[in-house]
Design a protein around this motif. Structure first.
Motif, PDB file in Angstrom:
ATOM      1  N   ILE A 133       0.845  -1.210   0.000  1.00 37.03           N
ATOM      2  CA  ILE A 133       0.000   0.000   0.000  1.00 37.03           C
ATOM      3  C   ILE A 133       0.878   1.258   0.000  1.00 37.03           C
ATOM      4  N   GLY A 134       1.851   1.299   0.885  1.00 40.01           N
ATOM      5  CA  GLY A 134       2.729   2.476   0.969  1.00 40.01           C
ATOM      6  C   GLY A 134       3.709   2.579  -0.193  1.00 40.01           C
ATOM      7  N   THR A 135       4.023   1.453  -0.805  1.00 34.39           N
ATOM      8  CA  THR A 135       5.018   1.469  -1.886  1.00 34.39           C
ATOM      9  C   THR A 135       4.386   1.632  -3.272  1.00 34.39           C
ATOM     10  N   VAL A 136       3.225   1.007  -3.505  1.00 26.72           N
ATOM     11  CA  VAL A 136       2.666   0.978  -4.865  1.00 26.72           C
ATOM     12  C   VAL A 136       1.247   1.565  -4.945  1.00 26.72           C
ATOM     13  N   VAL A 137       0.355   1.092  -4.099  1.00 29.69           N
ATOM     14  CA  VAL A 137      -1.063   1.473  -4.245  1.00 29.69           C
ATOM     15  C   VAL A 137      -1.270   2.951  -3.898  1.00 29.69           C
ATOM     16  N   LEU A 138      -0.780   3.369  -2.743  1.00 28.63           N
ATOM     17  CA  LEU A 138      -0.951   4.765  -2.318  1.00 28.63           C
ATOM     18  C   LEU A 138       0.415   5.355  -1.936  1.00 28.63           C
ATOM     19  N   LYS A 144       2.284   6.391   6.679  1.00 27.34           N
ATOM     20  CA  LYS A 144       2.643   5.020   6.296  1.00 27.34           C
ATOM     21  C   LYS A 144       3.262   4.315   7.503  1.00 27.34           C
ATOM     22  N   ILE A 145       2.696   3.159   7.801  1.00 23.41           N
ATOM     23  CA  ILE A 145       3.196   2.371   8.921  1.00 23.41           C
ATOM     24  C   ILE A 145       3.612   1.004   8.392  1.00 23.41           C
ATOM     25  N   PHE A 146       4.733   0.505   8.853  1.00 29.48           N
ATOM     26  CA  PHE A 146       5.103  -0.882   8.556  1.00 29.48           C
ATOM     27  C   PHE A 146       5.055  -1.639   9.865  1.00 29.48           C
ATOM     28  N   ALA A 199       8.006   5.034   5.518  1.00 33.07           N
ATOM     29  CA  ALA A 199       7.093   4.387   6.479  1.00 33.07           C
ATOM     30  C   ALA A 199       7.755   4.294   7.855  1.00 33.07           C
ATOM     31  N   ILE A 200       6.920   4.329   8.879  1.00 39.15           N
ATOM     32  CA  ILE A 200       7.427   4.204  10.250  1.00 39.15           C
ATOM     33  C   ILE A 200       7.303   2.739  10.664  1.00 39.15           C
TER      34      ILE A 200
END
Ligand code: DC
Length: 226
Positions: A133-138, A144-146, A199-200
């Motif tokens: 999600i954080g890399t491609v979709v949005l 951004k959280i991992f 991302a955090i």
């Protein structure tokens, strides 16, 4: 159209993404989007047709015959509609987890599902969980959280969940399946499971659900007016 906000939560299987994201969505009044359910629906559809999730030609041949709708019921729960049929409960098996991981590696599957996910985020404030999600979709998500945890902890959580439901479970087998799914999701060439640069990272191995929710709310409130 009014400005919308988006929160991306990525991480491996069993890190607690859906439990946490659901809680945060309720707290913030956001739409929760479980993107894994989309790939599970594709896997379930192919399975019904007898197409192996590894058979890229078979998957490509039948993907156009699949229509997926994401709906929300009166309780605000996400329901997956496959060609008009609610399959939300059928897609939750261990077998479909593995098949979803395999089927989601194909470019044809990811391309078809990308617009669907972005369209939801265009119209609503969303908290979306998945792998990319954080890399491609949005890639322009506001937060951004991992979310991660050790394999041992993730396996134990899944084990406890199954036992609580009265299902017989084998901890070693669950651990092995999680390792295998991590490997598949991390090593695939397209949109692999990866922490976005901005991302955090939150390791939930030694945290309770409430602690994670509190920590993430703090992070979110620093970035979004809520
Ligand atoms: O989150 P989950 O366990 O329901 O996801 C099932 C599989 O779907 C996961 O192993 C990989 C795939 N998936 C994906 O490739 N991209 C996403 N954004 C979400 C899930």
């Amino acid at each position: 159209m009014a400005k919308t906000y988006s929160i991306a939560i990525d991480g491996p299987a069993g890190a607690g993404k859906s439990t946490i994201a659901r809680r945060l969505a309720k707290e913030l009044g956001y739409h929760y989007v479980d993107t894994g359910a989309i790939y599970r629906t594709v896997a379930y559809f192919m399975d019904l047709l007898g197409v192996s999730p590894k058979d890229v030609d078979g998957v490509e041949r039948y993907i156009d015959e699949l229509t997926i709708q994401i709906q929300y019921n009166e309780k605000g729960e996400q329901r997956m509609i496959m060609n008009g049929m609610d399959v939300s409960d059928d897609i939750r098996t261990q077998d479909i987890s593995q098949k979803a991981s395999l089927v989601s590696a194909h470019a044809v599957v990811r391309d078809v599902m990308l617009d669907m996910q972005r369209n939801v985020a265009k119209k609503n404030n969303v908290i979306m969980d998945g792998r990319d999600i954080g890399t491609v979709v949005l890639p322009r998500a506001n937060v951004k959280i991992f979310l991660t945890a050790s394999v041992e902890v993730r396996a134990k959580r899944r084990y406890d969940e199954l036992v609580a439901k009265g299902t017989k479970a084998d901890l070693n087998k669950i651990q092995e399946e999680i390792r295998q799914r991590d490997h598949q999701d991390i090593t695939r060439p397209i949109a692999p499971l990866k922490q976005a640069r901005d991302a955090i990272l939150v390791d939930t191995s030694n945290m309770t659900i409430n602690e994670v929710v509190t920590a993430l709310l703090r992070i979110i409130k620093e970035k979004i007016p809520v």
